[in-house]
Design a protein around this motif. Structure first.
Motif, short mmCIF file in Angstrom:
data_model
loop_
_atom_site.label_atom_id
_atom_site.label_comp_id
_atom_site.label_asym_id
_atom_site.label_seq_id
_atom_site.Cartn_x
_atom_site.Cartn_y
_atom_site.Cartn_z
N TYR A 51 86.75 -49.63 -37.75
CA TYR A 51 85.86 -49.94 -38.87
C TYR A 51 86.62 -50.80 -39.88
CZ TYR A 51 82.61 -49.06 -42.77
OH TYR A 51 81.71 -49.20 -43.80
N VAL A 52 86.12 -52.00 -40.13
CA VAL A 52 86.82 -52.95 -41.00
C VAL A 52 85.89 -53.42 -42.11
CG1 VAL A 52 88.05 -55.14 -41.13
CG2 VAL A 52 88.24 -53.74 -39.07
N ARG A 53 86.35 -53.27 -43.33
CA ARG A 53 85.68 -53.83 -44.50
C ARG A 53 86.72 -54.54 -45.36
NH1 ARG A 53 82.17 -53.15 -41.67
NH2 ARG A 53 80.14 -52.16 -41.96
N GLU A 54 86.30 -55.21 -46.40
CA GLU A 54 87.25 -55.98 -47.21
C GLU A 54 88.37 -55.12 -47.76
OE1 GLU A 54 85.24 -58.09 -50.26
OE2 GLU A 54 84.10 -59.36 -48.90
N ASP A 55 88.04 -53.87 -48.14
CA ASP A 55 89.03 -53.02 -48.81
C ASP A 55 89.52 -51.86 -47.96
OD1 ASP A 55 86.58 -51.84 -48.80
OD2 ASP A 55 86.79 -50.89 -50.76
N ILE A 56 89.14 -51.81 -46.69
CA ILE A 56 89.52 -50.65 -45.88
C ILE A 56 89.50 -50.98 -44.39
CG2 ILE A 56 87.16 -49.76 -45.67
CD1 ILE A 56 88.32 -46.94 -45.92
#
Length: 204
Positions: A51-56
């Protein structure tokens, strides 16, 4: 995308496991990490979703591919994030959950943490007809109702057993460590589950 992690299971925490691969420890967040208890200090292969998001960046792990597939579909539904999807996976039988979506069983879907009526309807709207390849839905409506009743009864018995164990002084971590080994069919009473749990806890 990291599809799976294969390595030595070195540690189990309340919300995750650590798998060492060539000297690197990967932390993998799981719905119930203690389902892997019997594999501690052994080689494991855990299906994962990166799981990839801008902050994590987080690795989520699953005991099988069906769980992983359901997780990926659930997080595509508006109003459900990874934590909500894991809360569902922690207590659900995949086939039961898919069957409930196909039957548009709002009552069953709203029995899970964080799933209200609006979210239940969104799950049905987004996923109905898209998950049936995972299971064979051939039971009659009466079979589904009986199965649903038995699942709820089993969950109630487990909850009662967990509360009794807490009253005896056992911690959540200790209780979670034996949950995968406890009997989970309707033929076992709460007392039977408690006795089995105590026997397992005394061995640890």
């Amino acid at each position: 995308m990291i599809a799976y992690i294969k390595g030595n299971l070195t540690y189990i925490q309340d919300e995750s496991v650590i798998v060492e691969v060539q000297g690197i420890g990967y932390e993998i967040i799981c719905a119930n990490p203690f389902v892997f208890q019997h594999l501690l200090n052994k080689e494991v292969l855990i299906s994962t979703y990166h799981y990839v998001r801008e902050d994590i960046q987080v690795l989520y792990g699953f005991k099988d591919e069906d769980q992983k597939y359901l997780f990926t579909k659930l997080i595509s539904v508006s109003g459900i994030g990874p934590k909500g999807a894991l809360a569902v996976l922690g207590t659900v039988n995949v086939a039961d959950f898919v069957g409930a979506i196909e039957r548009e069983d709002d009552k069953y879907l709203t029995s899970f943490p964080g799933v209200g009526k609006k979210t239940a309807r969104q799950i049905i709207l987004d996923l109905k007809g898209k998950l049936t390849t995972m299971i064979s839905i051939s039971s009659t409506d009466s079979d589904h109702e009986l199965q649903h009743k038995e699942v709820n009864q089993n969950l109630a018995q487990l909850d009662e057993a967990k509360e009794a164990l807490k009253a005896l002084g056992y911690t959540d971590r200790e209780i979670k460590s034996v949950l995968p080994k406890l009997p989970n069919d309707e033929n076992n009473s709460t007392d039977t589950i408690i006795r089995k749990a105590l026997a397992l806890l005394m061995k640890n």
